[in-house]
Design an enzyme around this catalytic site. Structure first.
Site, short mmCIF file in Angstrom:
data_model
loop_
_atom_site.label_atom_id
_atom_site.label_comp_id
_atom_site.label_asym_id
_atom_site.label_seq_id
_atom_site.Cartn_x
_atom_site.Cartn_y
_atom_site.Cartn_z
N SER A 1 0.93 -1.17 -0.11
CA SER A 1 0.00 0.07 -0.04
C SER A 1 0.89 1.30 -0.12
CB SER A 1 -1.04 -0.03 1.36
OG SER A 1 -1.79 0.96 1.05
N GLN B 1 -2.20 4.13 6.67
CA GLN B 1 -1.40 3.30 5.66
C GLN B 1 -0.28 2.17 6.15
OE1 GLN B 1 -2.81 2.88 2.59
NE2 GLN B 1 -4.67 3.77 3.36
N HIS C 1 -0.75 -1.42 7.08
CA HIS C 1 -1.14 -2.26 6.24
C HIS C 1 -0.18 -3.33 6.55
CE1 HIS C 1 -4.94 -1.50 4.19
NE2 HIS C 1 -4.62 -0.28 4.10
N GLU D 1 -0.57 5.20 -5.10
CA GLU D 1 -1.99 4.62 -5.30
C GLU D 1 -3.15 5.62 -4.60
OE1 GLU D 1 -3.64 0.52 -3.14
OE2 GLU D 1 -1.86 1.38 -2.27
N HIS D 2 -2.70 5.93 -3.53
CA HIS D 2 -3.65 7.06 -2.88
C HIS D 2 -2.95 8.41 -2.81
CE1 HIS D 2 -4.40 2.94 -0.89
NE2 HIS D 2 -5.58 3.24 -1.33
N ASP E 1 -11.52 3.30 1.12
CA ASP E 1 -11.41 1.85 1.55
C ASP E 1 -12.62 1.05 1.58
OD1 ASP E 1 -8.48 2.21 1.60
OD2 ASP E 1 -8.41 2.57 3.45
N GLU F 1 1.28 -1.11 -49.26
CA GLU F 1 1.50 -2.26 -48.34
C GLU F 1 1.80 -3.66 -49.03
OE1 GLU F 1 -1.35 -2.27 -45.06
OE2 GLU F 1 -0.65 -0.59 -44.46
N HIS G 1 -6.50 -6.97 -50.68
CA HIS G 1 -7.14 -6.04 -50.07
C HIS G 1 -7.74 -4.82 -51.00
CE1 HIS G 1 -5.39 -7.65 -46.44
NE2 HIS G 1 -5.79 -6.93 -45.89
#
Length: 426
Positions: free
Chosen positions: A232, A254, A257, A323-324, A357, A411, A416
């Site tokens: 975290s 945090q 964790h 992350e946060h 959370d 190409e 095609h």
């Protein structure tokens, strides 16, 4: 250990690498993980049971526990069941707002183009558990998949002598279709390749330890995954108006964790920096998981950083890509406008990270290790695939016919070009 105050300008290359070159720590276990994955793929339930006994110390009877989840929900205390339902309702409401609409439009010269969205058919959600309780992770993983319309949502969660009923109840409330009492590498392998009991899925999502993350890395390619998440992270950007106690509370929250969690406060106000560091030390001493918190605070990727200006604080945060991200400042919106890379953002003094959370409605399954530079957190889109749709009128075909044939011939793809000419000649 207490947390230090460091001036950003004094960070050397090694210090900066600790902050910016974070990883999930999975390489050291990849060899062992590969062996487990291979055995589960070849031997199915037999290997799953053996590894469950070896790693979890539990002899599992029935691997499937879907009915147990329903019973746990019915037997749960009223207040906890209500909290789970409230959180699930908020998460459901937010994710329903994400559902994209199919569309088809005319583009002026006979080109009718559009896009449609369809859910993945079978998804697996990893919910950490065992004797620990992570009902929020069940809600965050399962509800978006159900909202997206996934046909079959399978959940795996680690076994224990008595799996925490809150986790089981939340899995049921979130709407899972099948639930298996298996965790770790063997759970990821079971979802990826299927066993006699476990449904094979097309995508696996959800957080786990480095063994689970390494397993997701190992099976990626045979099955889709969300992302490889590490420990975290939080960065709190604060100015001199921020309450140091609130900032410190986010870092401590945090830090509890994981010993490897990265917790950072960055401010342009020296008095605030000093007060935050002191408050962190005081608050950590009052927490039950003080040992874990202290280890995280001592992490090279944790600290209170003093910037010469808010611009320097913002540049650090953008490079970190947390992350946060919590922003507690006089003008949070202007700071947010200058930061593009973050998993989830929490604005103002009344918005703790714990809101995301648990119960605000946003998803807490988020990218770590700087992956917020290129991807977002779990969402309804995680469980959808899109298909483009097109129809050309005769006018539309004629309007781009020469463009198509010219490019095809450039190409060297004559067939095609001919597929276009045959239509133009009619």
């Amino acid at each position: 250990m207490s947390i230090d105050v460091t001036e950003i300008q004094t960070l050397g290359p090694g210090d900066r690498a600790a902050f910016f070159d974070r990883d999930a720590g999975i390489e050291e276990v990849r060899g062992d993980v590969r062996e487990i994955v291979d055995r589960v793929r070849e031997e199915g339930d037999v290997a799953v049971r053996e590894y469950t006994s070896e790693f979890d110390g539990v002899e599992v009877g029935n691997l499937e526990i879907t009915d147990e989840c329903e019973r746990a929900y019915e037997d749960l205390e009223d207040d906890l069941r209500e909290a789970i339902e409230d959180a699930a309702a908020n998460v459901r409401e937010f994710h329903e707002a994400q559902l994209p609409a199919d569309w088809r439009e005319e583009f002026g010269d006979g080109r009718e183009l559009g896009r449609r969205f369809r859910p993945i058919e079978r998804v697996g959600v990893y919910v950490p558990g065992g004797s620990a309780a992570y009902p929020s992770s069940a809600i965050m993983g399962v509800v978006p998949a159900v909202v997206a319309g996934v046909e079959h949502v399978a959940v795996v969660t680690p076994p224990a002598e008595e799996v925490n009923p809150a986790t089981l109840a939340a899995i049921h409330a979130a709407g899972a279709d099948s639930v298996y009492s298996v965790g770790g590498v063997q759970a990821i392998a079971g979802l990826a390749y299927g066993t006699e009991t476990i449904t094979r899925v097309q995508k696996i999502v959800g957080p786990g330890n480095k063994w689970v993350t390494a397993a997701k890395a190992e099976v990626r390619g045979d099955v889709d995954i969300d992302f490889l998440a590490g420990p975290s992270e939080v960065v709190v950007v604060a100015d001199g108006t921020a309450d140091p106690e609130f900032v410190a509370a986010e870092l401590v929250a945090q830090a509890e964790h994981d010993p490897n969690a990265s917790v950072v406060a960055v401010t342009d106000d020296e008095e605030t920096a000093t007060a935050v560091a002191a408050a962190v030390d005081e608050q950590a001493s009052a927490r039950e998981r003080e040992d874990v918190i202290r280890e995280a605070l001592d992490n090279d990727a944790s600290g209170v950083l003093l910037a010469r200006s808010m611009s320097e604080a913002i540049l650090f945060t953008e490079e970190y890509a947390p992350e946060h991200l919590a922003i507690v400042a006089d003008d949070e919106e202007s700071i947010l406008e200058r930061i593009d890379s973050a998993g989830s953002v929490f604005l103002g003094p009344n918005t703790p990270v714990a809101a995301g959370d648990y119960a605000s409605g946003t998803n807490h399954v988020l990218p770590t290790n700087g992956e917020a530079r290129v991807t977002g957190g779990l969402s309804v889109e995680t469980f959808l695939r899109s298909t483009t749709v097109q129809r050309l009128s005769r006018e539309g075909l004629e309007s781009i016919g020469e463009t198509m044939t010219t490019l095809a011939e450039a190409e060297g793809l004559e067939a095609h070009a001919e597929s276009v000419r045959k239509r133009l000649e009619r």
